[in-house]
Design an enzyme around this catalytic site. Structure first.
Site, PDB file in Angstrom:
ATOM      1  N   HIS A 114       0.854  -1.188   0.000  1.00  0.00           N
ATOM      2  CA  HIS A 114       0.000   0.000   0.000  1.00  0.00           C
ATOM      3  C   HIS A 114       0.894   1.243   0.000  1.00  0.00           C
ATOM      4  CE1 HIS A 114      -3.648   2.283   0.594  1.00  0.00           C
ATOM      5  NE2 HIS A 114      -3.003   2.997   1.493  1.00  0.00           N
ATOM      6  N   ASP A 155      -6.810  -3.359   3.406  1.00  0.00           N
ATOM      7  CA  ASP A 155      -5.676  -2.681   4.066  1.00  0.00           C
ATOM      8  C   ASP A 155      -5.624  -2.792   5.590  1.00  0.00           C
ATOM      9  OD1 ASP A 155      -4.968  -1.775   1.526  1.00  0.00           O
ATOM     10  OD2 ASP A 155      -6.068   0.114   1.760  1.00  0.00           O
ATOM     11  N   GLU A 184       8.459   1.442  -3.163  1.00  0.00           N
ATOM     12  CA  GLU A 184       7.668   0.212  -3.312  1.00  0.00           C
ATOM     13  C   GLU A 184       8.478  -0.863  -4.027  1.00  0.00           C
ATOM     14  OE1 GLU A 184       3.604   0.441  -4.803  1.00  0.00           O
ATOM     15  OE2 GLU A 184       3.607   2.595  -4.440  1.00  0.00           O
TER      16      GLU A 184
HETATM   17  C1  GRF Z   1       1.053   0.669  -6.389  1.00  0.00           C
HETATM   18  O1  GRF Z   1       1.185   2.004  -6.016  1.00  0.00           O
HETATM   19  C2  GRF Z   1       0.661  -0.180  -5.210  1.00  0.00           C
HETATM   20  O2  GRF Z   1       1.142   0.305  -3.989  1.00  0.00           O
HETATM   21  C3  GRF Z   1      -0.837  -0.068  -5.195  1.00  0.00           C
HETATM   22  O3  GRF Z   1      -1.188  -0.045  -6.563  1.00  0.00           O
HETATM   23  C4  GRF Z   1      -0.099   0.459  -7.345  1.00  0.00           C
HETATM   24  C5  GRF Z   1       0.188  -0.574  -8.389  1.00  0.00           C
HETATM   25  O4  GRF Z   1       1.123  -0.183  -9.338  1.00  0.00           O
HETATM   26  N1  GRF Z   1      -1.437  -1.109  -4.406  1.00  0.00           N
HETATM   27  P1  GRF Z   1       1.732  -1.224 -10.369  1.00  0.00           P
HETATM   28  O5  GRF Z   1       0.568  -1.871 -11.118  1.00  0.00           O
HETATM   29  O6  GRF Z   1       2.508  -2.256  -9.589  1.00  0.00           O
HETATM   30  O7  GRF Z   1       2.590  -0.428 -11.263  1.00  0.00           O
END
Ligand code: GRF
Length: 213
Positions: A114, A155, A184
Site C-alpha cells: 500500500h 488494508d 515500493e
Molecule cells: C502501487 O502504487 C501499489 O502500492 C498499489 O497499486 C499500485 C500498483 O502499481 N497497491 P503497479 O501496477 O505495480 O505499477
C-alpha cells in the site's frame, strides 16, 4: 532450515504491473530467491498479464464476471493458486478483495503493498492518486509504503515492513506517487525475501523479523 528451491509466488495484479516487474528484476539480479509461477488478474487487459506473457509466466484472467456464482468464482481462484503450487500470494496493485475462503486457505501467506503508512490513508477507495492527494491535502510531512499481510478487508492486515518517504513542499500527487513508487519497488522484494528465508514469525498482529543466519 535452508530452502532448496526458490519461493513460489503467485502475483495478483489489476493494472500496469510495475511492482511485478520490479519483483522479476530482483529475481533476475539475484536479490530475491523466488520464482513467479503465475500472474492472475481480474482485468484481461492488465499490463501485468502482458509482462507475464512476455516472460513466459502463465497468465490468467480471473474475474467474478466470468462466473454465475461466488462459489464458482472462489473455487476457481483457489484452484488456480493451488495448482501452480503458490507458497506466497503477492498482491501487486490488485484492486479486488481476496475472497475469505482464499484468505483462510493461504493464512499468513498473502501480502499486499500500500502506498502510504497504514493505518493512515488506507481502506476502500484509497488507492493510487487518491492516497497521495489525501496525504498532500492533510499537509503531511511524511508518507511511505506498507507491506502487510492480507485479511478479508481492505488494508487492515498487520504490517510486515514499513518505510517512510518525505513529502516535499512543492509535491503534487504525481511527483509524490513517483517517489513512493521507487520505494515500493525495493521494499516489496525485501519483504518477500524475508518469507523466502523463513525470517518471519507472526505473533497476533506483530510480524517479527528474525535476524539473518
Ligand atoms: C502501487 O502504487 C501499489 O502500492 C498499489 O497499486 C499500485 C500498483 O502499481 N497497491 P503497479 O501496477 O505495480 O505499477
Amino acid at each position: 532450515m535452508k530452502r532448496a528451491e526458490p519461493l513460489r509466488l503467485a502475483v495478483l495484479a489489476s493494472g500496469r504491473g510495475s511492482n511485478l516487474q520490479a519483483i522479476l528484476d530482483h529475481i533476475r539480479k539475484g536479490t530475491l530467491d523466488a520464482r513467479v509461477v503465475a500472474v492472475i488478474s481480474n482485468n484481461g487487459n492488465a499490463g501485468a498479464l502482458e509482462i507475464a506473457r512476455a516472460e513466459g509466466i502463465p497468465a490468467h484472467h480471473w474475474s467474478r464476471r466470468q462466473f454465475d456464482s461466488d462459489e464458482e468464482y472462489e473455487e476457481t481462484g483457489l484452484r488456480l493458486l493451488q495448482e501452480c503450487g503458490a507458497e506466497l500470494v503477492v498482491l501487486a496493485g490488485y484492486m479486488k478483495i481476496v475472497p475469505e475462503r482464499i484468505v483462510r486457505a493461504f493464512q499468513h501467506r498473502i501480502l499486499n503493498i500500500h502506498p502510504a503508512l497504514l493505518p493512515a490513508f488506507g481502506g476502500k477507495g484509497m488507492y493510487g492518486h487518491f492516497v497521495h492527494q489525501a496525504v498532500i491535502d492533510y499537509g503531511c510531512k511524511v508518507t511511505g509504503v506498507t507491506v502487510h499481510l492480507v485479511d478479508a478487508e481492505y488494508d487492515t492486515g498487520p504490517p510486515v515492513l514499513q518505510r517512510c518517504v518525505p513529502v516535499m513542499d512543492d509535491d503534487d500527487a504525481e511527483t509524490l506517487a513517483a517517489r513512493v513508487l521507487k520505494v515500493e519497488h525495493e521494499i516489496y522484494s525485501e519483504a518477500i525475501q524475508l518469507f523466502a528465508k523463513d525470517r518471519i514469525r507472526i505473533e497476533g498482529r506483530r510480524v517479527k523479523i528474525l535476524p539473518k543466519e
